[in-house]
Motif scaffolding. Structure first.
Motif, short mmCIF file in Angstrom:
data_model
loop_
_atom_site.label_atom_id
_atom_site.label_comp_id
_atom_site.label_asym_id
_atom_site.label_seq_id
_atom_site.Cartn_x
_atom_site.Cartn_y
_atom_site.Cartn_z
N PRO A 33 0.85 -1.26 0.00
CA PRO A 33 0.14 -0.03 -0.18
C PRO A 33 0.82 1.29 0.11
O PRO A 33 0.56 2.17 -0.51
CB PRO A 33 -0.80 -0.20 1.19
N ASN A 36 1.99 1.91 -3.52
CA ASN A 36 0.68 2.17 -4.16
C ASN A 36 0.06 3.59 -4.04
O ASN A 36 -0.40 4.22 -5.09
CB ASN A 36 -0.72 1.34 -3.73
N PHE A 272 -5.29 6.81 -0.63
CA PHE A 272 -5.56 5.37 -1.02
C PHE A 272 -4.25 4.48 -0.29
O PHE A 272 -4.92 3.20 0.19
CB PHE A 272 -5.02 5.19 -2.59
N ALA A 273 -3.33 4.96 0.23
CA ALA A 273 -2.33 4.08 0.97
C ALA A 273 -2.90 3.99 2.35
O ALA A 273 -3.06 2.80 2.90
CB ALA A 273 -1.10 5.04 1.40
N GLY A 276 -5.31 1.04 1.96
CA GLY A 276 -4.67 -0.01 1.95
C GLY A 276 -4.11 -0.67 3.22
O GLY A 276 -4.31 -1.77 3.54
N GLY A 279 -6.82 -1.94 5.03
CA GLY A 279 -7.21 -3.26 4.52
C GLY A 279 -6.41 -4.31 4.85
O GLY A 279 -6.84 -5.36 5.30
#
Length: 607
Positions: A33, A36, A272-273, A276, A279
């Protein structure tokens, strides 16, 4: 749990390798992540070539993370299997060393449940449980550290639901431990019920108890089901709590983090990280409840196994030999008392000036035993001397203490007071395995194993030849029976010898004694299931084989012990008469009455 740590330490190097692989997996998983987010930021800034480098880094991280994950799981799971293997071997070895008093307290089905279900629970704890215990904190430490470095405020806001979750789960942990223990105990009770019912299936059918037994099993099954459902409710409550915490955290990141992106205080790639990392924390958080369940169930199971490991064994001189002792055969019960309800004296450290390495503490073999009021005694101040090579007969009514006397000789139990002597030495000072190798006992209940007749005869002597086995069978009066069995000596007798009659089973155990070739022979009512003529014939044949050895015969038929050098008559744990057959008949006492009554019964049976 201290005992379990000894087994884990045996494989500490492999556990260490598995933990290193687990840490490497967590480290590489965190890079995905992170790269990413950096890649998305590169795209947003128009750096396409930089984005491709991040894509390559993500692929390599995923590849190596998968490799290390395989090795971590393979190594730690195999360690769990090895711990289970060692535990099972040691547990069985402990069970076969424990005395009859232990098996009087624990049922067979419950012990089988501990050997199977509880060991499985412990294996899960030291396998998947340890992996999860290491894995979950690593994921949290790595993820939170990186998230704090990116945005501390958003990190605090996103982990707030997890803090509430941890407080709630902690309150459920103790209840899960208690419920897990009850579930394991319930499973043991079910196993005991099934084992007892199947072992006594002939009695159940003979007395038409099928419905009664089914009702008893249904009650145990209902109780086990309720305990399992209660544990399932606790485990079930964890999952919604965990998923709620995860969902709440995601909502916080989307709303609060999204507003920061709109306000240009945070880059979209960092958002977004964050998603991640949340997640990645999802599975460790979800597995937290499962891990606690495995851990608490494993602890409860290890507690039940520790009850077996901690059970006291009979003291034995620690030389480990299994060879036959140089035994002459002089026996003596010196003022021996015994009660099944009083714990015998225990071995204590010998005084410094005690002669010999195995010298017993004086209290261990005290003759000054005081009877406890209201406690039933199987033997009371029994004193009998048996010279080497002679034959002692013990007769008496059922429950008079006959079998208890010979049980103390072979140390299947220790006396509550007094001493049992072999060649002048206390049997408790002798190595236990060597003592039993020198004393051959044919018990009242003939126990056979699900194997061939020949293997049952040679059970105590693996070196017995085919001719020796056949000779032993002939002496035991089995020739006629072997002729009608399907495969003779190779006939498989079934579980507990179900394919044979009671008399046949007893004669197989007699043949087993002959191949065992002990220095002292004990027949504990060993031919009670055969007729008088067969018993007399077998004893006459056996007499030739054991000539010159000390022999003890426990019999309920006085007519079969008339050739004994000494006869003792027991009643309520006390010797009421002793002497030879002629001397006791001349006294016209209990033995004479018993002998005349049995002669009359034999005459009536002949008509």
């Amino acid at each position: 749990m201290q005992g379990l740590s000894l087994y884990i330490r045996r494989y500490w190097l492999r556990y260490a390798f598995g933990i290193v692989c687990t840490a490497a997996t967590a480290t590489l998983a965190m890079l995905i992540p992170y790269f990413n987010g950096r890649g998305i930021n590169a795209v947003a800034q128009g750096h396409f070539e930089l984005m491709l480098h991040y894509v390559e880094a993500i692929g390599l991280s995923a590849l190596f993370a998968g490799t290390f994950r395989f090795f971590s799981r393979f190594t730690i799971f195999n360690c769990g299997r090895d711990v289970e293997y060692d535990l099972r071997n040691d547990l069985f070895a402990k069970l076969v060393r424990l005395g009859p008093d232990f098996y009087g307290r624990y049922r067979t089905g419950d012990l089988m449940s501990r050997m199977i279900n509880d060991l499985t629970a412990v294996r899960m704890m030291v396998g998947m449980g340890i992996l999860t215990v290491i894995n979950t904190p690593l994921y949290y430490i790595y993820a939170l550290a990186i998230m704090f470095s990116m945005n501390a405020r958003l990190t605090f806001a996103s982990v707030a639901p997890y803090l509430i979750l941890f407080v709630s789960i902690r309150r459920l942990t103790r209840s899960m431990m208690e419920r897990s223990l009850r579930v394991q105990e319930g499973l043991g009770a079910i196993g005991s019920k099934v084992q007892e019912s199947l072992a006594g299936i002939h009695v159940i059918k003979a007395y038409t108890l099928e419905a009664h037994e089914a009702a008893g099993f249904r009650a145990l099954n209902d109780d086990y089901n309720q305990q399992s459902l209660a544990l399932a409710r606790l485990r079930g409550a964890m999952m919604p709590m965990i998923r709620t915490a995860v969902a709440s955290s995601i909502i916080i990141v989307l709303t609060y983090g999204g507003s920061m992106v709109v306000a240009h205080r945070m880059m979209v790639g960092d958002l977004f990280a964050f998603m991640g990392f949340l997640g990645l924390l999802g599975w460790p958080t979800v597995s937290l409840g499962w891990m606690l369940s495995i851990w608490q169930r494993g602890r409860a199971s290890m507690k039940r196994l520790s009850e077996i490991f901690d059970a006291p064994e009979l003291y034995s001189a620690a030389d480990g030999t299994t060879q036959t002792l140089p035994v002459k055969g002089d026996l003596e019960w010196d003022r021996v008392s015994f009660s099944y309800f009083v714990r015998p004296p225990v071995k204590r450290a010998a005084p410094v000036n005690a002669p010999g390495p195995n010298r017993l503490d004086p209290d261990f073999s005290s003759n000054g035993h005081k009877f406890d009021a209201g406690v039933p005694y199987a033997l009371k101040e029994i004193s009998v001397k048996v010279p080497a090579g002679s034959k002692l007969a013990i007769v008496g009514r059922t429950g008079s203490g006959k079998s208890t006397m010979v049980k103390l000789l072979a140390r299947l139990a220790d006396p509550t007071g007094g001493r049992v002597l072999l060649d002048g030495g206390d049997v408790r000072e002798l190595p236990l395995s060597a003592l039993r190798k020198s004393i051959g006992v044919v018990p009242q209940e003939a126990i056979l194993f699900s194997d061939s007749v020949a293997r049952n005869i040679a059970l105590g002597n693996g070196d017995a030849t085919a001719s020796e086995i056949a000779a032993a069978a002939r002496i035991a009066g089995l020739e006629g029976d072997l002729a009608v069995l399907p495969n003779g000596l190779d006939t498989v007798v079934g579980e507990r010898g179900m394919a044979l009659s009671g008399g046949q089973k007893q004669r197989v155990t007699i043949a087993r004694l002959i191949t065992y070739n002990p220095s002292v022979v004990v027949l504990d009512d060993a031919l009670s299931s055969v007729d008088t003529e067969t018993e007399r014939s077998v004893l006459e044949s056996l007499g030739e084989s054991v000539r010159g050895r000390t022999t003890i015969v426990v019999a309920h038929r006085a007519s079969t012990v008339r050739d004994a050098d000494q006869i003792v008559v027991l009643d309520h744990g006390e010797i009421i008469e002793r002497g030879t057959h002629e001397e006791l008949m001349a006294e016209h006492g209990a033995y004479a009455e018993l002998f005349r009554r049995q002669l009359l019964e034999e005459e009536l049976a002949g008509y």
